[in-house]
Design a protein around this motif. Structure first.
Motif, PDB file in Angstrom:
ATOM      1  N   GLU A   1      16.257  39.499  36.248  1.00 45.60           N
ATOM      2  CA  GLU A   1      16.833  38.888  35.055  1.00 45.60           C
ATOM      3  C   GLU A   1      16.160  37.557  34.760  1.00 45.60           C
ATOM      4  O   GLU A   1      15.705  36.857  35.665  1.00 45.60           O
ATOM      5  CB  GLU A   1      18.337  38.656  35.253  1.00 45.60           C
ATOM      6  CG  GLU A   1      19.118  39.937  35.479  1.00 45.60           C
ATOM      7  CD  GLU A   1      20.588  39.698  35.756  1.00 45.60           C
ATOM      8  OE1 GLU A   1      21.402  40.440  35.195  1.00 45.60           O
ATOM      9  OE2 GLU A   1      20.909  38.778  36.534  1.00 45.60           O
TER      10      GLU A   1
ATOM     11  N   LEU B   1      21.069  49.564  44.969  1.00 45.59           N
ATOM     12  CA  LEU B   1      20.819  49.149  43.588  1.00 45.59           C
ATOM     13  C   LEU B   1      20.437  50.353  42.731  1.00 45.59           C
ATOM     14  O   LEU B   1      20.962  50.534  41.635  1.00 45.59           O
ATOM     15  CB  LEU B   1      19.710  48.092  43.564  1.00 45.59           C
ATOM     16  CG  LEU B   1      19.573  47.308  42.272  1.00 45.59           C
ATOM     17  CD1 LEU B   1      19.095  45.896  42.570  1.00 45.59           C
ATOM     18  CD2 LEU B   1      18.641  47.973  41.307  1.00 45.59           C
TER      19      LEU B   1
ATOM     20  N   LYS C   1      17.880  52.186  34.176  1.00 46.75           N
ATOM     21  CA  LYS C   1      18.883  53.078  33.588  1.00 46.75           C
ATOM     22  C   LYS C   1      19.146  54.274  34.490  1.00 46.75           C
ATOM     23  O   LYS C   1      20.286  54.677  34.661  1.00 46.75           O
ATOM     24  CB  LYS C   1      18.441  53.521  32.192  1.00 46.75           C
ATOM     25  CG  LYS C   1      18.454  52.359  31.188  1.00 46.75           C
ATOM     26  CD  LYS C   1      17.969  52.765  29.838  1.00 46.75           C
ATOM     27  CE  LYS C   1      19.032  53.554  29.120  1.00 46.75           C
ATOM     28  NZ  LYS C   1      18.647  53.887  27.735  1.00 46.75           N
TER      29      LYS C   1
ATOM     30  N   LYS D   1      21.598  49.231  36.402  1.00 47.46           N
ATOM     31  CA  LYS D   1      21.680  47.896  37.017  1.00 47.46           C
ATOM     32  C   LYS D   1      20.453  47.079  36.652  1.00 47.46           C
ATOM     33  O   LYS D   1      19.382  47.618  36.403  1.00 47.46           O
ATOM     34  CB  LYS D   1      21.710  48.016  38.551  1.00 47.46           C
ATOM     35  CG  LYS D   1      22.969  48.543  39.126  1.00 47.46           C
ATOM     36  CD  LYS D   1      23.884  47.411  39.467  1.00 47.46           C
ATOM     37  CE  LYS D   1      25.070  47.974  40.231  1.00 47.46           C
ATOM     38  NZ  LYS D   1      26.028  47.019  40.573  1.00 47.46           N
ATOM     39  N   ALA D   2      20.630  45.756  36.663  1.00 44.62           N
ATOM     40  CA  ALA D   2      19.516  44.844  36.417  1.00 44.62           C
ATOM     41  C   ALA D   2      18.682  44.731  37.688  1.00 44.62           C
ATOM     42  O   ALA D   2      19.215  44.498  38.766  1.00 44.62           O
ATOM     43  CB  ALA D   2      20.029  43.481  36.003  1.00 44.62           C
TER      44      ALA D   2
ATOM     45  N   GLY E   1      23.337  52.633  42.074  1.00 42.89           N
ATOM     46  CA  GLY E   1      24.321  52.052  41.161  1.00 42.89           C
ATOM     47  C   GLY E   1      23.842  51.919  39.724  1.00 42.89           C
ATOM     48  O   GLY E   1      24.475  51.244  38.919  1.00 42.89           O
ATOM     49  N   ALA E   2      22.710  52.559  39.399  1.00 44.73           N
ATOM     50  CA  ALA E   2      22.145  52.444  38.048  1.00 44.73           C
ATOM     51  C   ALA E   2      23.170  52.910  37.019  1.00 44.73           C
ATOM     52  O   ALA E   2      23.938  53.819  37.285  1.00 44.73           O
ATOM     53  CB  ALA E   2      20.864  53.267  37.953  1.00 44.73           C
TER      54      ALA E   2
ATOM     55  N   ILE F   1      16.332  46.423  33.187  1.00 43.70           N
ATOM     56  CA  ILE F   1      17.491  47.225  33.549  1.00 43.70           C
ATOM     57  C   ILE F   1      17.030  48.622  33.952  1.00 43.70           C
ATOM     58  O   ILE F   1      16.378  49.322  33.171  1.00 43.70           O
ATOM     59  CB  ILE F   1      18.481  47.350  32.357  1.00 43.70           C
ATOM     60  CG1 ILE F   1      18.801  45.982  31.747  1.00 43.70           C
ATOM     61  CG2 ILE F   1      19.735  48.102  32.778  1.00 43.70           C
ATOM     62  CD1 ILE F   1      19.517  45.019  32.654  1.00 43.70           C
TER      63      ILE F   1
END
Length: 124
Positions: A100, A90, A63, A96-97, A93-94, A61
């Motif tokens: 995974e 991405l 952060k 965010k993964a 937008g933290a 993730i």
């Protein structure tokens, strides 16, 4: 015929001392020597101790991107195989993964790369 489900419930709820006594009875009276592993597995369950299962898959993730956002975007682009625009979205937008369901080794490697670039990363 015995109620198998009831028997299973009774076995699962045995105390450690009762498990040892059962093993002794099976050995002495019936010539059945229970495997040590079976007794060892039954004992913690009987004692009501839930052994935590070791996690086998991890999520990386992001952060925050930190001060070197451009560098982090480049690393995310490379790691995730994204276009530059998708990697930027991405990172913007933290939290965010990034990846995974990956192995611990791969997760640690990715975490190291991102932290080296200046990002704040968490493994879950």
């Amino acid at each position: 015929m015995a109620d198998v489900k009831k028997l299973a419930e009774e076995l699962v709820n045995l105390k450690v001392t009762e498990v040892n006594e059962l093993a002794q009875i099976l050995k002495e009276e019936y010539g059945i020597e229970p495997a040590a592993a079976a007794v060892a597995v039954a004992a913690p369950a009987a004692a009501g101790e839930a052994a935590p299962a070791e996690k086998s898959t991890f999520d990386v993730i992001l952060k925050s991107a930190g001060q070197a956002k451009l560098q982090v975007i480049k690393v995310v682009k490379e790691i995730a195989g994204l276009s530059l625009g998708d990697a930027k979205a991405l990172v913007d937008g933290a939290p965010k993964a990034i990846k995974e369901g990956i192995s611990k080794e791969e997760a640690e490697s990715i975490k190291g790369q991102l932290e080296e670039a200046g990002a704040e990363v968490e493994l879950k």
